[in-house]
Design a protein around this motif. Sequence first.
Motif, PDB file in Angstrom:
ATOM      1  N   GLY A 188      44.799  25.385   8.337  1.00 24.63           N
ATOM      2  CA  GLY A 188      46.217  25.608   8.068  1.00 24.63           C
ATOM      3  C   GLY A 188      46.693  26.930   8.627  1.00 24.63           C
ATOM      4  O   GLY A 188      47.792  27.033   9.196  1.00 24.63           O
ATOM      5  N   ALA A 189      45.852  27.975   8.496  1.00 25.01           N
ATOM      6  CA  ALA A 189      46.213  29.287   9.044  1.00 25.01           C
ATOM      7  C   ALA A 189      46.325  29.232  10.561  1.00 25.01           C
ATOM      8  O   ALA A 189      47.235  29.829  11.156  1.00 25.01           O
ATOM      9  CB  ALA A 189      45.179  30.329   8.615  1.00 25.01           C
ATOM     10  N   LEU A 190      45.391  28.510  11.212  1.00 21.90           N
ATOM     11  CA  LEU A 190      45.468  28.372  12.668  1.00 21.90           C
ATOM     12  C   LEU A 190      46.718  27.606  13.084  1.00 21.90           C
ATOM     13  O   LEU A 190      47.357  27.937  14.089  1.00 21.90           O
ATOM     14  CB  LEU A 190      44.220  27.661  13.194  1.00 21.90           C
ATOM     15  N   LEU A 191      47.079  26.578  12.323  1.00 21.37           N
ATOM     16  CA  LEU A 191      48.334  25.868  12.600  1.00 21.37           C
ATOM     17  C   LEU A 191      49.509  26.837  12.552  1.00 21.37           C
ATOM     18  O   LEU A 191      50.390  26.815  13.416  1.00 21.37           O
ATOM     19  CB  LEU A 191      48.554  24.744  11.579  1.00 21.37           C
ATOM     20  N   SER A 201      37.198  25.613   2.557  1.00 17.58           N
ATOM     21  CA  SER A 201      37.564  26.763   3.384  1.00 17.58           C
ATOM     22  C   SER A 201      38.049  26.341   4.770  1.00 17.58           C
ATOM     23  O   SER A 201      38.903  27.010   5.372  1.00 17.58           O
ATOM     24  CB  SER A 201      36.374  27.715   3.528  1.00 17.58           C
ATOM     25  N   LEU A 202      37.521  25.225   5.293  1.00 14.35           N
ATOM     26  CA  LEU A 202      37.987  24.740   6.597  1.00 14.35           C
ATOM     27  C   LEU A 202      39.455  24.329   6.514  1.00 14.35           C
ATOM     28  O   LEU A 202      40.213  24.493   7.477  1.00 14.35           O
ATOM     29  CB  LEU A 202      37.143  23.552   7.060  1.00 14.35           C
ATOM     30  N   THR A 203      39.858  23.784   5.375  1.00 17.53           N
ATOM     31  CA  THR A 203      41.250  23.387   5.180  1.00 17.53           C
ATOM     32  C   THR A 203      42.168  24.598   5.310  1.00 17.53           C
ATOM     33  O   THR A 203      43.194  24.554   6.006  1.00 17.53           O
ATOM     34  CB  THR A 203      41.433  22.751   3.792  1.00 17.53           C
ATOM     35  N   LEU A 217      52.180  30.305   4.812  1.00 17.18           N
ATOM     36  CA  LEU A 217      51.834  31.700   4.539  1.00 17.18           C
ATOM     37  C   LEU A 217      51.481  32.451   5.819  1.00 17.18           C
ATOM     38  O   LEU A 217      51.845  33.618   5.991  1.00 17.18           O
ATOM     39  CB  LEU A 217      50.668  31.757   3.552  1.00 17.18           C
ATOM     40  N   ALA A 218      50.768  31.774   6.722  1.00 15.51           N
ATOM     41  CA  ALA A 218      50.411  32.410   7.993  1.00 15.51           C
ATOM     42  C   ALA A 218      51.655  32.700   8.821  1.00 15.51           C
ATOM     43  O   ALA A 218      51.787  33.792   9.406  1.00 15.51           O
ATOM     44  CB  ALA A 218      49.448  31.517   8.775  1.00 15.51           C
ATOM     45  N   MET A 250      46.035  26.457  19.765  1.00 16.67           N
ATOM     46  CA  MET A 250      45.641  26.910  18.433  1.00 16.67           C
ATOM     47  C   MET A 250      46.009  25.890  17.368  1.00 16.67           C
ATOM     48  O   MET A 250      45.247  25.669  16.412  1.00 16.67           O
ATOM     49  CB  MET A 250      46.295  28.262  18.131  1.00 16.67           C
ATOM     50  N   MET A 251      47.156  25.240  17.527  1.00 17.52           N
ATOM     51  CA  MET A 251      47.523  24.189  16.576  1.00 17.52           C
ATOM     52  C   MET A 251      46.565  23.002  16.697  1.00 17.52           C
ATOM     53  O   MET A 251      46.249  22.346  15.698  1.00 17.52           O
ATOM     54  CB  MET A 251      48.976  23.763  16.797  1.00 17.52           C
TER      55      MET A 251
END
Length: 328
Positions: free
Chosen positions: A87-90, A81-83, A306-307, A270-271
């Motif tokens: 990725g979403a935060l990136l 889930s951290l992955t 996707l984000a 955030m990245m």
Amino acid sequence: MNAMLFSLAYGIAFLCAGVMGFAIQRGGTCTVAAMNEIIDTRGCSRLLAMVEASVWVCGGLQIAQVLDLLPIMPGGFRADSLTVAGGALLGLGALINGACVFGAIARLGSGQWAYLATPLGFYAGCLGFAAWWPSPPHRALETGSPVLHASSGVAALFVVFVAWRVIRPLLPGRSAGAVAGLANRIWQPHTATTVIGITFLLMMLLAGAWSYTDVLADLARGMASGVVPRGVLGLALLGGAMLGGMTSGGLRATSVSLGQMARCFLGGAMMGWGSLLIPGGNDGLLLVGMPLLWPYAWLAFAAMCLAIGSGLLMRRLLSEPATRGDGG
């Protein structure tokens, strides 16, 4: 003698970093631009081109393995889930920033100086995150990369792929004036990312796995080993991008607003947070993790895309009513 060979290898790696930056700027390489293309034109040439950079690194590593030239490769991590969260935060950070970490280099090469705040924000984000959560529970994989255990036949297939990519644009009937117009098309997305993949591969073989976001993250975490030479490669990357802007006539200093710098700083931060959750920035994912076929890298990159795509669609939906209202 060893010192001379090291200096020569590092000098070549420095040159490769500059060429890589040049290609990033000329090709406008950016994940945000790639997702914009999908939404605006239903085309995916930019995204496929970025993935192709991974293919070039992957195939080159297999050839290096066959020739016994492969350096020590970084290990992978379990996908969890951290992955996905990283990725979403990136992706959200890139969306706020207006460009991913590749795109920020391209923007700086074009004289958009507000993007100097992006690496500063990335560093600050990593610094704050490391202070808040020093050791995220990343679980290292115990098995090696399948790329490094592939048969020599896979390397032979990659040689065929290289021959096809080189010969295909020169075939009769591909387009009018294909050979004469090659110089004008050389920085199309696929060609630019091919150059990025090849130069990064050479840097990896000469100086080890490297990305400029990893340098910033290591600095923030107090991991000073090898930071100086890798930092110099980062400067070469930026210098190559600026040279690309100068030689194309695209290096034009633009005015910088406080709001734009704030967005770049926040997006960079955030990245940085996302890169520590995964771990790895999207440059490291695309050019190290994905070529080594680590599932966590592919999952994180997919979550990032996707984000970004979801954010772009939401932005468009929110702007359409206002547009219709103005028109009425």
